[in-house]
Scaffold this active site. Structure first.
Site, PDB file in Angstrom:
ATOM      1  CE  LYS A   1      -1.147  -4.785   3.384  1.00 52.51           C
ATOM      2  NZ  LYS A   1      -1.332  -6.091   2.711  1.00 52.51           N
TER       3      LYS A   1
ATOM      4  CE1 TYR B   1      -3.402  -2.454   5.247  1.00 55.23           C
ATOM      5  CE2 TYR B   1      -2.946  -0.230   4.450  1.00 55.23           C
ATOM      6  CZ  TYR B   1      -3.304  -1.537   4.204  1.00 55.23           C
ATOM      7  OH  TYR B   1      -3.576  -1.939   2.924  1.00 55.23           O
TER       8      TYR B   1
ATOM      9  CB  SER C   1      -0.904  -0.010   1.236  1.00 55.01           C
ATOM     10  OG  SER C   1      -1.514   1.241   1.442  1.00 55.01           O
TER      11      SER C   1
END
Length: 319
Positions: free
Chosen positions: A149, A145, A121
């Site tokens: 990632k 998050y 992402s």
């Protein structure tokens, strides 16, 4: 020969599965004949070539059972998205990090060197970076998050360096517009302010209207994921991380395009209600990534913001 797709019950996973099963799709000269989905729900596709394994994507025993000798590749799309990973740290770590390593280790144990596609992402980046952000800039995430990632990116690259897998990391733009109901991603509003007004329903935008967003249509995204999976690893070189193509669009420009295509009455259905928590996460993401190398490798970007909205209307509303 099979491909495993985690997150196959989701709209992106299901669309990728459908695309991979189109006639003539091949990996390293082998025809893809079936796809195994691993998710908390069955894949919605009604196709005898799709097998659903319902369970925890971090369950090592389940992964090992699904990993047949005829496996060609693993596409790891399953994730706990941004706002949810921020609210539930343990769940985010389990799905976004522990499951990634479990899948990588299962691939390492396989008798053939499998292709491994990891959906990362733009959330791996932080604010204040030169834009468009080059691929070689190191991750500086401002969310759990994004951190999870970023760690996954490094693992995929290292497993590739060691020869355990043939990896490819795809940093996904925000996808607009997602069909169905809003999810717990901080960027969920970007789809809602298009999807809901086109259905005659009100939507809320929690961020500044001048905030730039890095966007892709689902149509372009699925095509690029398929291309990434089928691309020869030698073309990627030693560093396997790619900024997938997108376009830079402000919220205002997105609503301008909505009005052009569906009338002022749709735009009037969008209410601006600032949410500091969401704005902080989304504003930390770059509004554009350097995509010179991916474009040279055959990846494609949407032509413009009108194309993004047109693709949603054509693919999901039949208009």
């Amino acid at each position: 020969m099979q491909v495993i797709v985690t997150g196959g019950a989701g709209f992106l996973g299901a669309r990728l599965i459908q695309t991979l099963l189109e006639e003539g799709q091949r990996i390293e000269g082998e025809t893809i004949t079936r796809v195994t989905s691993i998710d908390l729900a069955p894949c919605p596709l009604d196709d005898p070539r799709v097998e659903s394994w319902v369970g925890d994507v971090a369950d090592k025993a389940l992964i090992e059972r699904a990993m047949g000798d005829d496996t060609l590749a693993v596409c790891h799309l399953a994730a706990v998205v941004s706002s949810q990973a921020e609210a539930d740290f343990e769940l985010g770590m389990r799905v976004n990090l522990e499951a990634t390593q479990a899948l990588l280790d299962a691939c390492r144990a396989h008798p053939r060197r499998l292709r491994f596609l990891f959906a990362s992402s733009l959330a791996v980046f932080g604010p204040g970076l030169e834009q468009p952000v080059p691929e070689v800039v190191g991750p500086q995430p401002r969310s759990s998050y994004g951190a999870q990632k970023a760690i996954g990116e490094l693992l995929v690259n290292d497993y590739s360096r060691r020869g355990f897998i043939d990896g490819r990391v795809c940093r996904l733009p925000t996808i607009v517009a997602r069909p169905g109901k809003p999810n717990q991603a901080a960027s969920s509003f970007a789809s809602s302010i298009i999807r809901e007004p086109l259905a005659g329903q009100r939507a809320v935008c929690p961020v500044d209207p001048d905030l730039p967003l890095w966007l892709s249509s689902p149509r372009a995204m699925v095509g690029n994921l398929r291309h990434a999976l089928q691309l020869d690893g030698d073309a990627l070189g030693e560093w396997r991380t790619l900024n997938l193509p997108g376009i830079t669009v402000t919220v205002t420009q997105l609503l301008d395009a909505l009005e052009r295509q569906a009338g002022a009455e749709t735009r009037a259905l969008v209410d601006f209600e600032p949410d500091a928590a969401i704005d902080k996460i989304v504003a930390s993401w770059p509004g554009g990534l350097d995509i010179e190398r991916p474009l040279s490798l055959g990846f494609q970007a949407d032509a413009d913001v009108d194309t993004v909205i047109h693709a949603y209307r054509e693919d999901y509303l039949n208009t």
